[in-house]
Write a protein that holds these residues in place. Structure first.
Motif, short mmCIF file in Angstrom:
data_model
loop_
_atom_site.label_atom_id
_atom_site.label_comp_id
_atom_site.label_asym_id
_atom_site.label_seq_id
_atom_site.Cartn_x
_atom_site.Cartn_y
_atom_site.Cartn_z
N ALA A 153 0.92 -0.82 -0.08
CA ALA A 153 -0.18 -0.01 -0.12
C ALA A 153 0.73 1.56 -0.29
O ALA A 153 0.45 2.80 -0.47
N LEU A 154 2.06 1.32 0.64
CA LEU A 154 2.89 2.71 0.74
C LEU A 154 3.70 2.74 -0.59
O LEU A 154 3.85 3.83 -0.91
N THR A 155 4.05 1.66 -1.67
CA THR A 155 4.33 2.18 -3.12
C THR A 155 3.85 3.48 -3.43
O THR A 155 3.88 3.80 -4.28
N LYS A 156 2.18 2.64 -2.93
CA LYS A 156 0.90 3.75 -3.87
C LYS A 156 0.76 4.98 -3.41
O LYS A 156 0.86 5.49 -3.97
N ASP A 157 1.47 4.81 -2.33
CA ASP A 157 0.85 6.20 -0.32
C ASP A 157 1.79 6.30 -0.44
O ASP A 157 1.69 5.79 0.78
#
Length: 809
Positions: free
Chosen positions: A199-203
């Motif tokens: 998820a952190l790669t997206k945000d």
């Protein structure tokens, strides 16, 4: 409507401005209610988009007051509520939005989330289903439904929905977050971490996700990963001081003190004119490197020569933290700059307060008078004068001065706090509490007002109210150790483990005593059922700080939970060998032997310790008496121990009172009376001896004794202690002052409804007053409570006899 056109003549007339105004009002009045509502709504929307929320809410409220109700008005009001975290109002506005426009799916989705927040799961599910009926592909509605299922422990259904969302949108932040949360709840930490990282790669700047990642790593005790997580947060949010403090806390907990200090110094350098980072650094040094506090303070003071307000705050902190000489030097520096302005007068007043605390009353009084001669309205000096009155026991003078002070200046928390203290000294608890609360309204972190209010709510088991006061205090002083320790204790008692963990980390940064955060951390592990980990920490703590009673007790409880009492015994025995003079270890170990029914070992341990520490033998004799009573199955065994103890410790009041109490238990009231008389003769203010002797005399059949008992108990008339006041009330009843005694007993029974003695005394008082039916009820209650509590009480036989007679009449 006819539009009036102004001529040039009219323009030059003095009535021109009013006419223009009237014209504007007339033109505005031409708007219909529908047009006015629409105009205010559009302005509100524009202001909302610009981030001018205060102006936006005024326009939207104006629109909502129109007869023409518009759903968008309430929806945008809900969005503003969301910005300010006013979720109760947000829910009401969303409900109104949907009433006016049932097809507003965004409002329904938000209402579902708010209902979920409030725990209204069925209502949240209802909104999700309505949205899905009109839009079966709605990702947000699906995830809302999954969230409800998670809360309802329907994990399979929740997982199925989340997977269906991810199959369509593999980068859905909300779906990945929910999936991570489910893995976390199932202790599948690696999978949870994988979801969060995806998820952190997206945000990359998603704050909740980053905080959740820290939680996962902390759960696995991966400290280096937690440190790295906080470093990344600081890079993303460089102005967020809390993240830096959290990282410094973790450095401190893991003994990386230099890294912690470096980080705190960077915070000071970034805001050189701000007092807070400087005080945080001083607090850290005070906890971890006490020798560094004074030099650091002097360096800070050198840089604050041109900013007396900053120098004053630093000096005040030094004074509160126990560095009186440095504080006095700093205060003199401030006072010398301009002794008669507000800052200088404040410094002079604090210097006078230092004299007051040293009991140099004449010197303090002289300086207070000089300050008030310069400025008779200077409140701090008036407050110090009130403190002087209290120290001189001039309570009424203090109250009079403080009332005058708050009349002219009602925003001084110290004035209300001192009023609370003054009324406490007068035993007027209602007025005391009122003033303490008023002080906290003005300054939630006024510690002297906070302690009685907070403690009162805890004692009344009103923990939620206590927490509200605590949170307000911490918002004002987030690094205050007393407040943090109270929060950790409260979090642990309510099993709020994550909150407790965060609090303990903060305590570790600022606590002078390393044992405090260690002990609280062990408490958390124990409370969460991680007994083996708790045992390791308790043992580490006891090896570093031998004789810490609560740690020993909790170590035993943790071993008991693991069904390994023998290991607890072995550890404490090893501690006792290493520290043979430590009576705390002996006390806990002897109690553990007693719990293990190893009475002989308990006796041997205590007897041996008495020989080894004859000068500290009183608590050992008291413990040995209990052991001997069990071994001999007779109170006589305890009596012999007390007598031997008094031979070794002549006239010791603790042993004397214990022996007198035993004589009462054995029915030998004459011997008990002799001992109480002897104790009082040697120590006239021994409250327990006075109370017990008065009670014996009042229960006597000799009228002179009964009168003397009441005379002795008179001193308890205004004491805030139910047991002592009961003795006085019973003395009134036995001396024929039934109405007065009855009134007092009825007030006591409200405070202590489960005390058999008071019920018995109340029953006799009602009987003496002619209320037989009420007397029967109270006597029955006294005997019932005695049976439930499995203990007798003085007068039990008389209660049974009176009840029998009353029921057969």
């Amino acid at each position: 409507m006819e539009l009036v056109v102004l001529t040039s003549k009219a323009k030059n007339n003095k009535l021109y401005a009013p006419i223009i105004l009237i014209g504007a009002l007339v033109l505005a009045a031409c708007d219909s209610p529908e047009e006015a509502a629409e105009n205010h709504l559009q302005k509100g929307k524009e202001l909302f988009e610009k981030g001018e929320y205060d102006k936006a809410i005024l326009e939207l409220k104006t629109s909502s007051q129109s007869e023409d109700k518009r759903s968008d008005t309430y929806y945008y009001m809900a969005l503003l509520d969301e910005k300010s975290n006013n979720f109760k109002s947000m829910r009401e506005n969303l409900i109104k939005t949907i009433e006016l426009d049932p097809n507003n799916t965004e409002a329904r989705q938000k209402l579902g989330k708010v209902n979920l927040l409030f725990g209204d799961l069925d209502k949240a599910l209802e909104q999700a289903d309505v949205v899905l009926q009109s839009n079966p592909a709605s990702e947000e509605a699906k995830l809302l439904k999954a969230s409800v299922y998670i809360r309802q422990q329907k994990k399979e259904q929740a997982s199925e929905i989340i997977d269906s969302v991810l199959a369509v949108n593999a980068g859905s932040i909300d779906a990945l977050s929910l999936k991570a949360a489910m893995y976390f709840e199932n202790n599948q930490f690696d999978q949870s971490l994988e979801m969060v990282n995806t998820a952190l790669t997206k945000d990359t700047k998603n704050l909740p996700l980053r905080l959740f990642k820290i939680k996962i790593n902390a759960k696995q005790n991966n400290i280096e990963a937690v440190i790295d997580d906080y470093k990344q947060l600081i890079e993303i949010y460089p102005d967020a001081e809390n993240f830096k403090l959290s990282l410094a806390s973790i450095y401190a907990m893991t003994d990386k003190l230099q890294l912690a200090e470096t980080l705190l110094r960077e915070m000071v350098a970034k805001k050189p004119d701000n007092v807070e980072p400087k005080i945080v650094l001083l607090e850290f040094l005070n906890a971890k490197n006490k020798e560094g506090v004074s030099p650091e303070f002097k360096t800070m003071m050198a840089g604050a020569k041109n900013t007396p307000a900053l120098a004053l705050e630093l000096s005040k902190w030094m004074l509160v933290s126990g560095y009186a000489d440095d504080a006095a030097s700093g205060l003199k520096q401030v006072a010398d700059v301009d002794k008669n302005d507000k800052t200088g007068l404040t410094a002079r007043t604090i210097l006078a307060e230092i004299d007051l605390n040293k009991k140099e009353l004449d010197k303090a009084e002289k300086e207070i008078s000089a300050i008030l001669a310069t400025n008779s309205d200077f409140v701090d000096a008036s407050l110090l004068k009130a403190r002087l009155f209290l120290m001189q026991n001039k309570i009424d003078d203090a109250i009079d001065l403080l009332n005058k002070t708050v009349w002219t200046k009602n925003d001084s928390d110290q004035a209300f706090m001192l009023l609370g203290q003054a009324y406490s000294l007068k035993k007027d608890q209602k007025q005391a509490e009122k003033n303490f609360k008023q002080a906290l309204e003005l300054n939630p972190a006024n510690i002297q007002a906070f302690i009685p209010v907070y403690s009162g709510y805890l004692q009344a088991n009103q923990k939620e109210t206590a927490r509200q006061y605590l949170n307000k205090a911490l918002n004002a002083k987030p690094n205050q150790i007393l407040l943090l320790t109270n929060k950790a204790d409260l979090d642990i008692s309510e099993k709020r483990w994550d909150d407790a963990q965060e609090t303990v980390q903060r305590i570790a940064l600022f606590s002078k005593n390393k044992a405090v955060p260690m002990y609280l951390q062990a408490n958390i592990l124990q409370g969460k059922g991680q007994y083996a980990d708790a045992v390791k920490l308790y043992e580490q703590l006891l090896n570093e700080f031998p004789g810490h009673v609560n740690s020993m007790v909790n170590l035993v409880r943790s071993y008991e939970a693991l069904k390994e009492r023998d290991k607890a015994i072995a550890f404490l025995e090893s501690q006792q060998k290493k520290h043979p003079e430590d009576l705390a270890i002996v006390g806990v170990l002897s109690d553990l032997y007693m719990a293990n029914k190893d009475y002989v070992k308990a006796k041997q341990l205590l007897s041996s310790q008495i020989k080894q520490s004859p000068d500290k033998s009183v608590p050992l004799y008291l413990a040995l008496a209990k052991v001997e009573a069990v071994l001999t199955k007779s109170a006589e065994g305890a009596k012999e121990v007390y007598i031997k103890g008094l031979q070794d410790n002549p006239d010791n009041p603790q042993l004397s009172l214990a022996l007198a109490g035993l004589y009462e238990q054995l029915g030998n009231k004459n011997e008990a009376r002799k001992i109480y008389e002897s104790v009082i003769e040697k120590s006239p203010d021994t409250t327990l001896a006075i109370n017990n002797l008065a009670a014996l005399l009042i229960d006597s059949s000799v009228s002179d004794d009964v009168a003397r008992g009441l005379s002795m108990a008179e001193r308890f008339k205004e004491v805030d202690n139910v047991y002592l006041q009961d003795t006085y009330a019973w003395g009134l009843v036995k001396n024929g002052k039934t109405s007065e005694g009855l009134a007092l007993l009825e007030s006591l029974i409200v405070k202590e409804p489960k005390m058999p003695e008071i019920r018995y005394h109340l029953g006799v008082a009602h009987l003496n007053n002619g209320n037989k039916a009420t007397a029967i009820v109270e006597l029955k209650q006294a005997l019932s409570l005695s049976e439930k509590q499995k203990r007798g009480f003085t007068g039990k036989e008389d209660a049974e006899k009176r009840l029998k007679e009353l029921e057969h009449k």
